[in-house]
Design an enzyme around this catalytic site. Structure first.
Site, PDB file in Angstrom:
ATOM      1  N   CYS A  86      21.529   5.175   3.084  1.00 46.85           N
ATOM      2  CA  CYS A  86      22.291   3.929   3.214  1.00 46.85           C
ATOM      3  C   CYS A  86      22.150   3.089   1.944  1.00 46.85           C
ATOM      4  O   CYS A  86      22.789   3.395   0.949  1.00 46.85           O
ATOM      5  CB  CYS A  86      21.850   3.199   4.479  1.00 46.85           C
ATOM      6  SG  CYS A  86      23.147   2.156   5.134  1.00 46.85           S
ATOM      7  N   HIS A 146      22.381   7.345   8.538  1.00 45.39           N
ATOM      8  CA  HIS A 146      20.926   7.404   8.751  1.00 45.39           C
ATOM      9  C   HIS A 146      20.573   8.693   9.500  1.00 45.39           C
ATOM     10  O   HIS A 146      20.466   8.681  10.724  1.00 45.39           O
ATOM     11  CB  HIS A 146      20.474   6.204   9.586  1.00 45.39           C
ATOM     12  CG  HIS A 146      20.559   4.910   8.861  1.00 45.39           C
ATOM     13  ND1 HIS A 146      19.501   4.353   8.183  1.00 45.39           N
ATOM     14  CD2 HIS A 146      21.600   4.064   8.697  1.00 45.39           C
ATOM     15  CE1 HIS A 146      19.875   3.221   7.628  1.00 45.39           C
ATOM     16  NE2 HIS A 146      21.141   3.015   7.924  1.00 45.39           N
ATOM     17  N   GLU A 201      17.868  10.069   9.874  1.00 46.38           N
ATOM     18  CA  GLU A 201      16.537  10.039  10.503  1.00 46.38           C
ATOM     19  C   GLU A 201      16.590   9.834  12.013  1.00 46.38           C
ATOM     20  O   GLU A 201      15.699  10.275  12.737  1.00 46.38           O
ATOM     21  CB  GLU A 201      15.660   8.936   9.862  1.00 46.38           C
ATOM     22  CG  GLU A 201      16.079   7.490  10.107  1.00 46.38           C
ATOM     23  CD  GLU A 201      17.047   6.942   9.073  1.00 46.38           C
ATOM     24  OE1 GLU A 201      17.773   7.745   8.464  1.00 46.38           O
ATOM     25  OE2 GLU A 201      17.102   5.708   8.887  1.00 46.38           O
TER      26      GLU A 201
HETATM   27  N1  GLN Z   1      22.770  -3.567   3.009  1.00 45.72           N
HETATM   28  C1  GLN Z   1      23.584  -2.401   2.938  1.00 45.72           C
HETATM   29  C2  GLN Z   1      24.843  -2.548   3.770  1.00 45.72           C
HETATM   30  O1  GLN Z   1      24.903  -3.391   4.632  1.00 45.72           O
HETATM   31  C3  GLN Z   1      22.839  -1.178   3.380  1.00 45.72           C
HETATM   32  C4  GLN Z   1      22.497  -1.177   4.841  1.00 45.72           C
HETATM   33  C5  GLN Z   1      21.458  -0.179   5.229  1.00 45.72           C
HETATM   34  O2  GLN Z   1      20.752   0.334   4.374  1.00 45.72           O
HETATM   35  N2  GLN Z   1      21.295   0.059   6.512  1.00 45.72           N
HETATM   36  O3  GLN Z   1      25.772  -1.827   3.595  1.00 45.72           O
END
Ligand code: GLN
Length: 599
Positions: free
Chosen positions: A400, A527, A529
């Site tokens: 992310c 994600h 994970e």
């Molecule tokens: N802050 C970034 C976004 O909102 C990444 C979010 C995250 O890593 N979950 O896109």
């Protein structure tokens, strides 16, 4: 439907979540279909707006629910898929009651905690418990309910009252209360003290709940006379008192419960005919995993470059996924915590010692992982970490924000766009390579991100990521973000050698980047994970650890045949959290900014 309620007493952080998950697993291994509900008595509607620093990670479900990290434990232990409704909060209950009141459903009545809130809680439990979570049809057999917090907390009172009423509503033989408590050992004499548990049980009784089973955390097994004393003062039969003593990794917990015949005690309370089920659960895979984890010697060292370093709860699922992958690769996982901001030039000037230590930690790792995150603290450090991994051929996995920072780094270093940035950190940047997504909200934070399971289509089935996923055309993974790679800059980045190997169905949203010329440089907008399981490690984590331990070629060769030998038939698994992760008993080897313990 049978219900098992798990409450906690004496202190928080006893590992109620892992205990409850282990109980669920034990019952599952008896042949029962198990679901679970976590009750969080806080007023937030969900965990989405809570800081991982205070609350631990926000776990994301397929349906986009942003929930307590204990739901991750349930999904991993029971291999089920839960929904946002499996996490009850005071916020959700009150909102549903207030919504009904506004609609006029209680017309004429004064709306009160008892009966309206308590009824709403019971109805919610009954409704959600009946929903299958294991992919099969029909309601599960047992619902494990974990009540967050500790008995006596003011905010959990309506839940305690509701659960007392509920035990009466479902009737004896359908409700089993397991109270998790602490038996401290006084260092000088090594005496196991029962008084805190006695008080805690008394508190529970005064609130109308009677424990059927006591699960006592202690450093060692309870002495016979201690059990006898607990039994007498707490009115719980001795055979219903189990000790959860400290173990080398938390995969031992279900085994510990099985060895003490906890399932027999629970099933007796629940009036289940033992002859109709598997009354001797084997847990073969879990036993093998727990033993294997203890035996691993050769290490794999991963630098976690994040904001909340040392707090394993803040990145719980990432750590679990790393462990699933490490065990599958037969490596002992060592985490080098690197606080991202410590890598930055400002720290080098203001605090050179700290900066040097952070760099040493990064450089001594076999792989670099930059997890998700929000806000600008440490972002430059994450960019530096991505640059270091890219230039030095160190295996890198970005998740992310870890993907977004890798893109910023590439734009700055390779395209020469010095000011390249995300508009999250520099709204006026001249080169916005990461931008706000049109469907987001800048005024309302709760539940307004791009959340939950979304599809990613691989653009090239030969890319490492695609191969690791078994060369499938598409995959579904969970998302949680507001920003995305600027589609208008993709061509430019692609021409400069950054491969966008996974996109959404529109082709405008970038989900996976890779560097072909690098041993393993993969970053994803989702994600992975959250879907990693013991014995079924997430593909990209497996790729990272395999690359870091010289096994990637072998793994990719196997992946081509679509049989993942690393995941199948081998005893991979995770060191499930035991305690709140701040306790030194969570089965992960931590060093760097962590506590340096084999915990
Ligand atoms: N802050 C970034 C976004 O909102 C990444 C979010 C995250 O890593 N979950 O896109």
């Amino acid at each position: 439907m049978k219900y098992v309620l798990v409450t906690g007493g004496v202190v928080s952080g006893l590992g109620k979540g892992v205990t409850a998950s282990s109980i669920g697993l034990l019952l599952q291994s008896c042949g029962l279909r198990v679901t679970s509900i976590k009750i969080d008595p806080y007023l937030n509607k969900d965990a989405g707006t809570m800081s991982p620093f205070e609350h631990g990670e926000v776990f994301v479900l397929d349906d986009g629910g942003e929930v307590d990290l204990d739901l991750g434990n349930y999904e991993r232990f029971l291999d089920v898929k839960l929904t946002r409704d499996n996490n009850i909060t005071t916020g959700k209950i009150y909102q549903s009651v207030i919504d009904k009141e506004r609609k006029g459903d209680y017309l004429g009545k004064t709306v009160q905690v008892v009966p309206h809130i308590t009824d709403a809680i019971q109805d919610w439990i009954e409704r959600v418990a009946a929903v299958p979570v294991d992919g099969k049809e029909g309601p599960p057999d047992v619902c494990v309910i974990e009540l967050g917090g500790t008995i006596g907390d003011i905010e959990s009172m309506p839940f305690i009252e509701a659960l007392g009423q509920f035990s009466y509503r479902v009737g004896a033989g359908n409700f089993c209360l397991i109270h998790v408590s602490l038996v401290p050992v006084l260092n000088v004499v090594g005496e196991q003290k029962t008084k805190p548990t006695q008080h805690s049980v008394r508190g529970l009784r005064s609130l109308g709940l009677t424990p059927n089973i006591l699960a006592c955390r202690s450093t060692t097994a309870l002495d016979a006379n201690v059990k006898e004393k607990l039994s007498r003062f707490c009115h719980v039969p001795e055979e219903n008192i189990v000790t959860l003593y400290d173990v080398s990794n938390i995969w031992h917990i279900p085994l510990l419960l099985r060895d003490q015949k906890a399932h027999e005690a629970i099933l007796k309370v629940l009036d289940v005919d033992l002859s109709c089920i598997v009354s001797k659960p084997v847990l073969r895979e879990w036993t093998a995993r727990a033993q294997l984890c203890d035996m691993l010697n050769e290490t794999v060292r991963v630098a976690m470059v994040g904001k909340y370093t040392g707090l394993s709860d803040s990145y719980l699922s990432v750590l679990k996924a790393l462990l699933h992958a490490s065990v599958a690769c037969r490596r002992k996982l060592v985490i080098n915590w690197v606080s991202a901001s410590d890598l930055e030039d400002v720290t080098a000037i203001e605090n050179p010692e700290v900066n040097r230590a952070a760099w040493n930690s990064l450089k001594s790792a076999d792989a670099v992982l930059v997890p998700g995150g929000f806000g600008d603290r440490g972002v430059e450090g994450k960019i530096i970490a991505a640059k270091y991994a890219r230039e030095n051929n160190i295996p890198y996995l970005g998740i992310c924000l870890g993907m977004q920072t890798a893109v910023i780094e590439y734009a700055r270093s390779i395209l020469g766009l010095e000011n390249a940035n995300s508009t999250e950190f520099d709204p006026n940047t001249t080169d916005p390579c990461v931008i706000f997504m049109p469907e987001g909200s800048k005024t309302h934070m709760g539940g307004t991100m791009r959340l939950g399971s979304r599809r990613t289509y691989f653009q090239n089935l030969d890319s490492k990521a695609a191969q690791l996923y078994g060369s499938q055309r598409f995959i579904d993974e969970r998302h949680r973000h507001r920003y995305e790679v600027n589609p208008d800059m993709v061509l430019q980045l692609e021409k400069a050698g950054l491969s966008f190997t996974g996109k959404d169905e529109s082709g405008r949203r970038m989900q996976v980047i890779e560097l072909e010329s690098h041993p393993y440089f993969v970053a994803v907008q989702f994600h992975p994970e959250f879907k990693s399981r013991p014995g079924k490690p997430s593909a990209l984590f497996l790729g990272l650890i395999a690359a870091a331990s010289g096994q990637l070629d072998l793994l990719l060769k196997k992946s081509v045949t679509k049989t993942n030998v690393f995941a199948n038939g081998m005893s991979a698994g995770s060191p499930h959290r035991y305690g709140n992760g701040k306790s030194p008993v969570n089965g992960i080897y931590i060093n760097g900014n962590g506590n340096g313990l084999h915990v």
